[in-house]
Write an enzyme that holds these catalytic residues in place. Sequence first.
Site, PDB file in Angstrom:
ATOM      1  N   LYS A  69       0.818  -1.222   0.000  1.00 21.45           N
ATOM      2  CA  LYS A  69       0.000   0.000   0.000  1.00 21.45           C
ATOM      3  C   LYS A  69       0.851   1.270   0.000  1.00 21.45           C
ATOM      4  O   LYS A  69       0.431   2.286  -0.539  1.00 21.45           O
ATOM      5  CB  LYS A  69      -0.966   0.000   1.185  1.00 21.45           C
ATOM      6  CG  LYS A  69      -2.071  -1.030   1.025  1.00 21.45           C
ATOM      7  CD  LYS A  69      -3.272  -0.718   1.880  1.00 21.45           C
ATOM      8  CE  LYS A  69      -4.403  -1.658   1.502  1.00 21.45           C
ATOM      9  NZ  LYS A  69      -5.615  -1.451   2.274  1.00 21.45           N
ATOM     10  N   LYS A 101     -10.691  -3.005  -2.835  1.00 25.51           N
ATOM     11  CA  LYS A 101     -11.497  -1.782  -2.923  1.00 25.51           C
ATOM     12  C   LYS A 101     -10.660  -0.626  -3.398  1.00 25.51           C
ATOM     13  O   LYS A 101     -11.125   0.274  -4.072  1.00 25.51           O
ATOM     14  CB  LYS A 101     -12.050  -1.421  -1.543  1.00 25.51           C
ATOM     15  CG  LYS A 101     -13.214  -2.239  -1.117  1.00 25.51           C
ATOM     16  CD  LYS A 101     -13.774  -1.645   0.170  1.00 25.51           C
ATOM     17  CE  LYS A 101     -13.632  -2.607   1.321  1.00 25.51           C
ATOM     18  NZ  LYS A 101     -12.473  -2.377   2.161  1.00 25.51           N
ATOM     19  N   LYS A 157      -4.577  -9.308  -5.753  1.00 22.61           N
ATOM     20  CA  LYS A 157      -5.896  -9.568  -5.188  1.00 22.61           C
ATOM     21  C   LYS A 157      -6.894  -8.471  -5.565  1.00 22.61           C
ATOM     22  O   LYS A 157      -6.499  -7.318  -5.766  1.00 22.61           O
ATOM     23  CB  LYS A 157      -5.807  -9.750  -3.669  1.00 22.61           C
ATOM     24  CG  LYS A 157      -6.041  -8.514  -2.860  1.00 22.61           C
ATOM     25  CD  LYS A 157      -6.209  -8.844  -1.381  1.00 22.61           C
ATOM     26  CE  LYS A 157      -6.501  -7.559  -0.634  1.00 22.61           C
ATOM     27  NZ  LYS A 157      -7.867  -7.089  -0.811  1.00 22.61           N
TER      28      LYS A 157
END
Length: 345
Positions: A114, A210, A207
């Site tokens: 991230k 969102k 993966k």
Amino acid sequence: MAFTPRVFSGMQPTGNLHLGNYLGALTRWVEMQKTHDCLYCIVDMHAITLWQDPAELKAAIRSVTAAYLAAGLDPRRSIIFNQSQVAEHAELAWVFSCVARLGWLNRMTQFKEKAGKDREQASVGLYAYPILMAADILVYKATHVPVGDDQKQHLELTRDIAQKFNNDYADAIRAAGHAEAAFFPLCEPVIMGPATRVMSLRDGTKKMSKSDPSELSRINMTDDADTIARKIQKAKTDPEPLPSEHADLAGRPEADNLVGIFAALANSSKAQVLQEFGGSQFSKFKTALAELAVARLGPVNAEMSRLLADPGEIDRVLADGAARARLLAAPVMRQVKEIVGFLRP
Ligand code: ATP
Ligand code: MG
């Protein structure tokens, strides 16, 4: 020492829930509430580890709550609430920040993914995320945590934190009357269900998330039938027809993912799906997959819209859940303060 079985899990209101959240977590949560006392949280404090527009965040909290309810979570049976309404999560997270080691956090792959290349610009919260997650779980002394495969590493860290707290404060824990110095349980990840790792429709090695910038990478629980069909038609594939044998999906991540999604939606297995579609071109398979996805998600989607028409009712569900959650969290936090040695009147 035996702890009362209790389930905790949560999702971030960082956007629309997608098929991965639904198959990897939500369907499992609905099952678990039949046999366990469960807390299901909307983890808004985790959401702001990446920038969230305030108005959009409020809307996303209500939307995720609606998704929980539409998927079958029962607010009378389970405790459904948003994290920021229960201050004990943050309070315990601070204590855990002083228990966890930098070296442990440095190994967390979610942070690396991230934060991306510009790690210096990532928020401190994004780095400390797994500590707050440990507090979310342990402030209720939860024993079982149903999550997708991607959260396995964070749950191992949660166990490490619980273990180290129990060790470091063993004497104080015994003095407070806990035999065997086990104050926090070593919670178990429950990584099961039809699809523990649904992959992106654009890249079978990533993966579904969102927070992926590409809308085409995921199927949202709020997508209408046309959108679902379009996203599946555009899903990345390879030029070969589908194989007949499960083993032949190896090295074909996109094909493997679509077959896995089909199997999960149909409550069957990849082998069964390949029995039906082995040798077929993707065009035929995708049409069937789109129909199936619409049939499964359509009713959930309709129920979500109905619930979202009355935001006051959603807010009442969250307030009621938060009040019940606080009743469980407050005594645990009081004991933690006693054990750590904080002076209280
Ligand atoms: P974000 O990109 O903001 O992290 P997310 O899609 O990863 O969002 P989370 O709110 O972080 O969703 O996770 C909620 C739950 O859904 C967790 O239990 C997580 O393991 C599960 N989950 C998330 N993505 C997938 C996926 N692709 N397949 C299966 N389970 C998933
Ligand atoms: Mg995530």
